[in-house]
Design a protein around this motif. Sequence first.
Motif, short mmCIF file in Angstrom:
data_model
loop_
_atom_site.label_atom_id
_atom_site.label_comp_id
_atom_site.label_asym_id
_atom_site.label_seq_id
_atom_site.Cartn_x
_atom_site.Cartn_y
_atom_site.Cartn_z
N TRP A 1 22.69 4.64 15.91
CA TRP A 1 23.12 6.02 15.74
C TRP A 1 23.43 6.67 17.08
CZ3 TRP A 1 25.12 8.64 12.03
CH2 TRP A 1 24.80 8.37 10.69
N LEU A 2 22.57 6.48 18.06
CA LEU A 2 22.78 7.09 19.37
C LEU A 2 24.06 6.57 20.03
CD1 LEU A 2 19.13 7.11 20.81
CD2 LEU A 2 20.44 9.05 19.93
N LEU A 3 24.29 5.27 19.93
CA LEU A 3 25.51 4.71 20.50
C LEU A 3 26.75 5.27 19.80
CD1 LEU A 3 24.48 0.96 20.95
CD2 LEU A 3 24.88 2.64 22.76
N GLY A 4 26.68 5.36 18.48
CA GLY A 4 27.82 5.90 17.72
C GLY A 4 28.11 7.35 18.06
N PHE A 5 27.08 8.19 18.14
CA PHE A 5 27.28 9.60 18.42
C PHE A 5 27.62 9.86 19.88
CE2 PHE A 5 25.18 10.32 14.33
CZ PHE A 5 25.93 11.37 13.84
N SER A 6 27.13 9.03 20.79
CA SER A 6 27.46 9.22 22.21
C SER A 6 28.95 8.98 22.44
CB SER A 6 26.62 8.27 23.07
OG SER A 6 26.91 6.91 22.77
N VAL A 7 29.52 7.98 21.77
CA VAL A 7 30.95 7.72 21.88
C VAL A 7 31.75 8.90 21.31
CG1 VAL A 7 32.84 6.24 21.09
CG2 VAL A 7 30.69 5.23 21.84
#
Length: 208
Positions: free
Chosen positions: A46-52
Motif C-alpha cells: 500500500w505504501l509503495l502504491g500510494f507513494s508513487v
Amino acid sequence: MSACESFECFLLAVMSYDRYVAICNPLHYSTIMTGGYCIILSIISWLLGFSVNLMYIIKTTKLHFCGPNIIDHLFCDIVPLLELSCSDTSVIHLVVYIMGILIVIMPTAIIVVSYTYIILAILRIPSNTGRQKAFSTCSSHLIVVSTFFWTMFSIYAVPSKGLTNTMSKILSLLYTVFTPLINPIIYSLRNKEISKAVQRTFQRRVVY
C-alpha cells in the motif's frame, strides 16, 4: 497509474512469493508466512502504491490548465489529464513513463523468479498427481497475473504513440474493470464445493 493499480502490482508479486514459499518450503510455510508478516507485506505494498501516486499528484498540481476541462478517457487517468495542460509536461511524462516501467517490471521480475523456482520444484515431484496438485495452487494466480500485467505493460511501459486512444481505453477498461471482476470468480473456482455447485447449476440448465 493510480494507487490501487500500483498496489495490485505489488500485491500480485507478494502473492507469487507466497506461492513460492508454499511449494518450495512447505514445512516452513506456517513459520514464514505468519499473519503479522502478511500484514507487513500488505502495508508495504500500500505504501509503495500510494507513494508513487503522491509523486504524480505533486507534479500535477504545479501544472497550469487553461483549455478544455473534458478528459478524453473513461476515467481521470494521469496521461489523458496531462494532455489538457498548457504547461510543459515533458518532465512529468518522463516521470510517468519511468515509474510505470519500474512498477510493472519490478513485480514482474519477482513473479518470474518465484515461478522459475516453483516450476523447478514441481518438476522434481515424482508423481503426476503431486505435480498437478502443486500446479493447481498457482493456476488462478497465473491467470490473474497474465491478464493484469499485459494490459498494464501495454499502456504504461510501451510509448503512448504505439496505441490509439480507443485501444488505450479498451486496455484501461480491462485492468480497471475486467480483472477485478473476474478475480473473485477465478479464486472461488479453486474451492471444490463452489466448483461442484457451478457444475450442478450448468447440468440442470442443460437438462431443462
